[in-house]
Design a protein around this motif. Structure first.
Motif, short mmCIF file in Angstrom:
data_model
loop_
_atom_site.label_atom_id
_atom_site.label_comp_id
_atom_site.label_asym_id
_atom_site.label_seq_id
_atom_site.Cartn_x
_atom_site.Cartn_y
_atom_site.Cartn_z
N ALA A 151 -50.88 -13.54 -24.18
CA ALA A 151 -50.79 -12.71 -25.33
C ALA A 151 -51.99 -12.05 -25.96
N ALA A 152 -53.09 -12.93 -25.97
CA ALA A 152 -54.30 -12.26 -26.78
C ALA A 152 -54.70 -10.98 -26.01
N HIS A 153 -54.15 -10.80 -24.76
CA HIS A 153 -54.62 -9.72 -23.81
C HIS A 153 -53.64 -8.59 -24.03
N ARG A 154 -52.56 -8.78 -24.89
CA ARG A 154 -51.68 -7.74 -25.18
C ARG A 154 -51.07 -7.13 -23.95
N PRO A 155 -50.31 -8.08 -23.19
CA PRO A 155 -49.58 -7.52 -21.96
C PRO A 155 -48.44 -6.99 -22.14
N THR A 156 -47.99 -6.24 -21.00
CA THR A 156 -46.55 -5.70 -20.92
C THR A 156 -45.72 -6.52 -20.07
N SER B 55 -34.06 -9.58 -16.93
CA SER B 55 -33.06 -10.63 -17.38
C SER B 55 -33.27 -10.52 -19.00
N PHE B 56 -31.97 -10.45 -19.59
CA PHE B 56 -31.84 -10.29 -21.05
C PHE B 56 -32.33 -11.65 -21.64
N LEU B 57 -31.60 -12.75 -20.95
CA LEU B 57 -32.10 -14.13 -21.38
C LEU B 57 -33.63 -14.58 -21.24
N ALA B 58 -34.22 -14.07 -20.32
CA ALA B 58 -35.72 -14.07 -20.12
C ALA B 58 -36.27 -13.21 -21.27
N ARG B 59 -35.95 -12.21 -21.47
CA ARG B 59 -36.67 -11.38 -22.57
C ARG B 59 -36.35 -12.04 -24.00
N GLN B 60 -35.06 -12.63 -24.26
CA GLN B 60 -34.72 -13.39 -25.51
C GLN B 60 -35.66 -14.71 -25.35
N ALA B 61 -35.81 -15.31 -24.20
CA ALA B 61 -36.84 -16.51 -24.33
C ALA B 61 -38.18 -16.26 -24.59
N THR B 62 -38.64 -14.93 -24.18
CA THR B 62 -39.95 -14.58 -24.38
C THR B 62 -40.22 -14.33 -26.07
N ARG B 63 -39.22 -13.74 -26.48
CA ARG B 63 -39.35 -13.52 -27.86
C ARG B 63 -39.56 -14.90 -28.78
N ALA B 64 -38.66 -15.74 -28.33
CA ALA B 64 -38.62 -17.08 -29.18
C ALA B 64 -39.79 -17.66 -28.73
N ASN B 65 -40.52 -17.85 -27.51
CA ASN B 65 -41.50 -18.53 -27.29
C ASN B 65 -42.92 -18.06 -28.08
N LEU B 66 -42.79 -16.57 -27.88
CA LEU B 66 -44.01 -16.02 -28.68
C LEU B 66 -43.99 -16.63 -30.23
N ARG C 14 -42.53 -19.13 -31.23
CA ARG C 14 -42.82 -20.49 -31.40
C ARG C 14 -44.34 -21.20 -31.32
N ASN C 15 -45.08 -20.14 -30.50
CA ASN C 15 -46.58 -20.43 -30.51
C ASN C 15 -47.40 -19.63 -31.66
N GLY C 16 -46.59 -18.90 -32.45
CA GLY C 16 -47.43 -18.30 -33.48
C GLY C 16 -48.13 -17.13 -33.16
N VAL C 17 -47.40 -16.36 -32.08
CA VAL C 17 -48.13 -14.99 -31.41
C VAL C 17 -47.25 -13.76 -32.53
N GLU C 18 -48.29 -12.99 -32.89
CA GLU C 18 -47.89 -12.01 -33.95
C GLU C 18 -46.82 -11.12 -33.35
N ALA D 54 -46.39 -14.26 -20.25
CA ALA D 54 -46.51 -13.57 -21.29
C ALA D 54 -47.13 -14.26 -22.62
N THR D 55 -46.71 -15.22 -22.70
CA THR D 55 -47.21 -16.09 -23.97
C THR D 55 -48.47 -16.47 -23.83
#
Length: 386
Positions: A65-70, A75-86, A88-92, A61-62
């Motif tokens: 991200a430029a392609h605005r995926p779903t 996994s709750f942990l995967a969801r939180q990791a995605t938020r943090a990684n986005l 971390r890499n400056g994704v809006e 997903a990170t």
């Protein structure tokens, strides 16, 4: 551990969640990298509705991200990791739409990218749920390590979506290419999930009652031997109190406690959305009519969010795998979370395989560990917060 993943168009700094500087496991692997290389080299148009299923720590997903995926994850942990990684890499904010396996999937899917899960049942359920949105022009690509992709995996794609072939292996990873067949829409079987079964008659309070399992939850069609053993050794208590079924799975253990102690408030918590949905359905089917204590169902990171000293009893069968890796990190975090949330005199009851040595961890943390029951494979341990 923070690590960098190189995609054909950029590098990304990624980490698992929760971050632990001692954890040497990466937030991405060769299967993620292989899929991203394929997308770049094949010129697959990443337009329209791009859906990423089973993204383990948000690496895909990170990178996309430029392609605005779903992103769809159980996994709750995967969801939180995605938020943090986005972040971390400056994704809006809002660049990636985050859905769980319990949410309604997009009505149209133009690109479907599937990180093949460990559970064949979860893959089956998700393909069934996504199939109505897949059309003749949908690009469908799965990815996984070679040991994760089997003949049964390919047959699922073929039966639900259409003809399937695999790539050559690269760095022990493989791709699954599927060509959607619209003619299957009227021929495919109905989604068999959730699945329900009756419990055996020799397990005490829950004998003969109904269990309901959503796809991907451990032991979907029968009572596993570890839980059966735990049910024989649960504490006998009466009166108001707060009991937590930590890592509740399908909720059998917490439901048994709710029936045995009608005045207790029982909290079912798991990081899997499918598991918590199963626990809620099992409780409703087998204990929903009880008068007295309440039941609460939470998807979350273990005991995070429970106030210190707010819990009387924690029941726990901790996992010792993180995807394909064997680790005791999750068990250790669960034990520490339980210690913090328990009131003085509160108890943590744990079942585990004998060889895992949980008694040493409990003694280190609680200062005590009592053997409640054992057989050739399992031990049930009790630790009291002094």
């Amino acid at each position: 551990m923070n690590d960098r993943m190189t995609a054909p168009w950029a590098e990304y700094e990624l980490a698992r969640f929760p971050e632990d500087p001692r954890d040497r496991l990466r937030a991405w692997d060769a299967a993620d990298a292989y899929l991203l290389r394929h997308l770049a080299e094949s010129g697959t148009p990443l337009t329209g509705s791009v859906v990423v299923v089973g993204d383990r720590w948000g690496a895909l997903a990170t990178a996309l991200a430029a392609h605005r995926p779903t992103q769809i994850t159980d996994s709750f942990l995967a969801r939180q990791a995605t938020r943090a990684n986005l972040a971390r890499n400056g994704v809006e904010d809002g660049a990636v739409r985050l859905l769980t396996t319990r949410d309604t999937p997009p009505g149209r899917v133009d690109v479907l990218l599937v990180r093949v899960p460990k559970s064949l049942a979860l893959l089956e359920d998700q393909l069934h749920r996504l199939a109505p949105g897949v059309h003749e022009g949908t690009a469908v690509v799965g990815t996984g390590m070679v040991k994760e992709i089997h003949t049964s995996t390919l047959k699922l794609f073929e039966r639900i979506l259409g003809p399937t072939r695999t790539s050559l292996a690269q760095q022990k990873a493989r791709l699954v290419h599927c060509t959607p067949d619209p003619s299957l829409a009227g021929a495919r079987d109905a989604n068999p999930w959730p699945y329900s079964y009756q419990l055996p008659d020799d397990i005490g309070m829950l004998s003969g009652r109904t269990v309901i399992n959503h796809a991907g939850v451990f032991c979907a069609d029968r009572l596993d031997i570890g839980t059966r053993f735990f049910l024989r050794h649960l504490p006998h208590r009466r009166g108001a109190g707060r009991v937590v079924d930590l890592g509740c799975g399908n909720g059998v253990v917490g439901t048994a406690m709710a029936l045995g102690d009608p005045e207790a408030d029982v909290v079912f918590v798991d990081e899997s959305y499918q598991a918590v949905a199963s626990a809620e359905a099992t409780y409703a089917a087998s204990a929903g009519g009880r008068v007295g204590g309440k039941a609460e169902f939470l998807v979350g990171d273990g005991m995070e969010g429970f106030p210190a000293g707010s819990v009387d009893l924690v029941l726990n069968n901790p996992p010792f795998h993180s995807h394909q890796a064997t680790t005791d990190a999750t068990a250790w975090r669960m034990f520490k979370g339980a210690w913090r949330a328990l009131r003085p005199g509160g108890e943590l009851w744990v079942i585990g395989n004998r060889h895992l040595g949980y008694h040493m961890k409990l003694r280190r943390l609680f200062g005590n560990s009592e053997l409640v029951g054992s057989d050739a494979k399992f031990v049930v341990l009790k630790a009291v917060k002094r």
